[in-house]
Scaffold this active site. Structure first.
Site, short mmCIF file in Angstrom:
data_model
loop_
_atom_site.label_atom_id
_atom_site.label_comp_id
_atom_site.label_asym_id
_atom_site.label_seq_id
_atom_site.Cartn_x
_atom_site.Cartn_y
_atom_site.Cartn_z
N LYS A 112 0.87 -1.18 0.00
CA LYS A 112 0.00 0.00 0.00
C LYS A 112 0.89 1.22 0.00
CE LYS A 112 -4.52 0.45 0.12
NZ LYS A 112 -5.43 -0.47 -0.53
N GLY A 136 -22.06 3.88 -4.52
CA GLY A 136 -20.89 4.23 -5.34
C GLY A 136 -20.55 3.06 -6.24
N ASN A 137 -19.28 2.99 -6.63
CA ASN A 137 -18.86 1.97 -7.60
C ASN A 137 -19.24 0.55 -7.17
OD1 ASN A 137 -16.25 0.01 -8.18
ND2 ASN A 137 -16.96 1.11 -9.97
P1 NAD Z 1 -17.48 5.38 -3.78
O1 NAD Z 1 -16.77 6.58 -3.31
O2 NAD Z 1 -17.68 5.15 -5.24
O3 NAD Z 1 -18.96 5.32 -3.10
C1 NAD Z 1 -19.17 5.45 -1.74
C2 NAD Z 1 -20.66 5.58 -1.51
O4 NAD Z 1 -20.90 5.60 -0.11
C3 NAD Z 1 -21.29 6.83 -2.07
O5 NAD Z 1 -22.57 6.52 -2.58
C4 NAD Z 1 -21.46 7.73 -0.84
O6 NAD Z 1 -22.54 8.64 -0.98
C5 NAD Z 1 -21.79 6.67 0.19
N1 NAD Z 1 -21.59 7.10 1.57
C6 NAD Z 1 -20.58 7.81 2.11
N2 NAD Z 1 -20.78 7.99 3.42
C7 NAD Z 1 -21.95 7.37 3.71
C8 NAD Z 1 -22.69 7.18 4.90
N3 NAD Z 1 -22.27 7.66 6.07
N4 NAD Z 1 -23.85 6.48 4.83
C9 NAD Z 1 -24.29 5.98 3.66
N5 NAD Z 1 -23.62 6.12 2.51
C10 NAD Z 1 -22.46 6.80 2.54
O7 NAD Z 1 -16.73 4.15 -3.11
P2 NAD Z 1 -16.63 2.64 -3.61
O8 NAD Z 1 -15.51 2.53 -4.57
O9 NAD Z 1 -17.97 2.14 -3.96
O10 NAD Z 1 -16.10 1.93 -2.26
C11 NAD Z 1 -16.98 1.63 -1.19
C12 NAD Z 1 -16.24 0.78 -0.17
O11 NAD Z 1 -15.74 -0.40 -0.81
C13 NAD Z 1 -15.03 1.41 0.49
O12 NAD Z 1 -14.91 0.87 1.81
C14 NAD Z 1 -13.87 0.89 -0.35
O13 NAD Z 1 -12.65 0.90 0.37
C15 NAD Z 1 -14.34 -0.52 -0.61
N6 NAD Z 1 -13.71 -1.16 -1.77
C16 NAD Z 1 -13.84 -0.62 -3.02
C17 NAD Z 1 -13.26 -1.27 -4.10
C18 NAD Z 1 -13.43 -0.74 -5.50
O14 NAD Z 1 -12.92 -1.40 -6.42
N7 NAD Z 1 -14.14 0.37 -5.73
C19 NAD Z 1 -12.52 -2.45 -3.91
C20 NAD Z 1 -12.42 -2.98 -2.63
C21 NAD Z 1 -13.01 -2.32 -1.57
#
Ligand code: NAD
Length: 428
Positions: free
Chosen positions: A107, A221-222
């Site tokens: 990381k 989100g994603n």
């Molecule tokens: P993102 O930034 O695309 O989306 C996050 C979402 O969470 C948004 O819709 C935001 O509005 C919402 N959010 C933020 N605070 C909130 C709250 N208090 N209550 C409800 N909703 C809330 O992020 P992502 O890429 O979807 O990642 C989400 C999680 O998954 C993170 O923990 C990330 O570390 C983990 N993750 C992501 C990936 C990836 O490939 N994108 C891979 C492994 C792990």
């Protein structure tokens, strides 16, 4: 992320210690795996747009590379700490091991706030980061990727700097690149789809027909968007989704009992995953408080927003109808809440298994780059499904045969794989 009283590295070490005890690892192996193999701390001096100079602090931790090159993202964050980077590098070692891809854990990070930096300044930080570490990273050593507040553009600047320094084309140096510049098809949906491949397998084992289930998601989100996409394709009904509302500075849950159409919801969502409340009302969504997502009478809960979201204050709001929790986010459940969930016998797919689709697809990107031959989206997703399905069953078979919690089974598998690789190499 801020140091405060919570130290993520201490927590990661405690989790490791408990499993190491269970596996009866010898002292040297424990000592080796409790700390990163290597870590680099360095200055990144930048000329700012106003002509002044500023020095940013950069990091890279390589926790363990016994199973293959280290792999893990680079975060840009004003409150980045070296202990966060250490903890995340350790979790990457377990994540790559649980899905059995030939990579280790790493990381990186830079203490900076890209929201207050011009693109030129961000580019200078990316290039400066690579200049400081170029000898210690690379396709066969350590492969970075995007993470918090970094994206494909940052990765391409980093790749370009690396190739200028080494004088060779090395697209496998870094993943998360844009399509057409060495990126892989399927990467955007990989994490969300990966979550759903494991949910599908878990429901089969629980003898539940996925097309008769309902689910509630935290975050849009994603991860969540594509998890809902595939869940809907499987016939499931997502009835609630929560997301952050930056105008009101609070989370909101959007509910539709007839089932959420993720594309419709996406059409009223901005690029930060925030839904437009007024438009949601017009489209017939009920608007509920942020915590409502966890209180729904559904079969499946998918926390896919942030860490520590299922905690002592809300874990008892989980309805008796819930049979499965799939952790899309990293660390969404606190240790206290985890004890309650364990005692209630809810089946859990732990974060580093459930959301490993992202890193698995990054591995596929690296493989495609190294052979300079790219697969179709269908090929990528088929291979991803195979990897996730296989990893899920390895963990669940162990959990069932040893009558242990899924999270413990996942840790047991990954830590024993890494310990074994260290032993075979003669390190300990
Ligand atoms: P993102 O930034 O695309 O989306 C996050 C979402 O969470 C948004 O819709 C935001 O509005 C919402 N959010 C933020 N605070 C909130 C709250 N208090 N209550 C409800 N909703 C809330 O992020 P992502 O890429 O979807 O990642 C989400 C999680 O998954 C993170 O923990 C990330 O570390 C983990 N993750 C992501 C990936 C990836 O490939 N994108 C891979 C492994 C792990």
């Amino acid at each position: 992320m801020s140091e405060g009283s919570f130290n993520p590295f201490k927590m990661a070490q405690q989790q490791f210690d408990a499993i190491a005890e269970n596996l009866q690892l010898d002292e040297a192996t424990k000592e080796l795996l409790r700390n990163p193999d290597r870590e680099y701390h360095f200055n990144i001096p930048i000329r700012m747009d106003d002509g002044t100079y500023k020095v940013f602090r950069g990091y890279r931790c390589q926790h363990n590379d016994a199973r293959g090159p280290s792999k893990g993202g680079i975060r840009f964050h004003p409150q980045e700490t070296v202990d966060t980077v250490r903890a995340l590098s350790m979790w990457m070692t377990w994540k790559t091991a649980v899905v059995d891809i030939p990579l280790g854990g790493g990381k990186g990070g830079v203490i900076c706030d890209p929201r207050n930096l011009s693109l030129r300044e961000q580019e200078a930080i990316c290039r400066g980061w690579v200049r400081q570490i170029a000898r210690n990273v690379g396709p066969l050593q350590d492969v970075p990727a995007p993470d918090v507040m970094t994206n494909g553009q940052h990765m391409l600047w980093m790749l370009d700097e690396y190739e200028r320094i080494t004088g060779v084309k090395a697209p496998g140096f870094i993943t998360g690149k844009p399509l057409g510049s060495g990126g892989s098809l399927g990467r955007t949906e990989a994490t969300g789809y990966g979550v759903m491949y494991t949910v599908r397998e878990a429901l089969k084992e629980l003898n539940i027909d996925i097309s008769k289930t309902t689910a509630s998601f935290q975050g849009f989100g994603n991860v969540s968007q594509y998890a809902i996409d595939l869940y809907t394709q499987y016939g499931g009904k997502a009835i609630a989704v929560s997301s952050w509302d930056n105008k009101e500075k609070k989370a909101i849950t959007y509910k539709k009992l007839s089932g959420i159409d993720w594309k419709e919801l996406l059409s009223i969502t901005n690029r930060f995953g925030e839904v437009d409340q007024q438009k949601a009302l017009e489209l017939g969504y009920e608007i509920l408080p942020g915590d409502a997502w966890i209180q729904q009478e559904v079969d499946i809960l998918v926390p896919a927003a942030l860490e520590n979201q299922i905690n002592a204050s809300n874990v008892n709001m989980i309805k008796p109808t819930v049979k499965l929790i799939a952790e899309g986010a990293n660390g969404p459940t606190t240790p206290e809440a985890d004890e309650v969930i364990k005692a209630r016998g809810i089946w859990v797919i732990p974060d580093f298994l459930a959301n490993a689709g992202g890193v698995t697809c990054s591995y596929f990107e690296q493989v495609q780059c190294n052979m300079n031959y790219f697969w179709t989206r269908q090929e990528v997703l088929e291979k991803l499904d195979q990897k996730m399905t296989h990893a899920y069953h390895a963990v669940s078979d162990l959990a069932k045969s040893r009558k242990i919690y899924m999270r413990d089974a996942a840790y047991l598998i990954s830590i024993s794989r890494v310990a074994e690789a260290c032993k075979l190499r003669g390190w300990v």
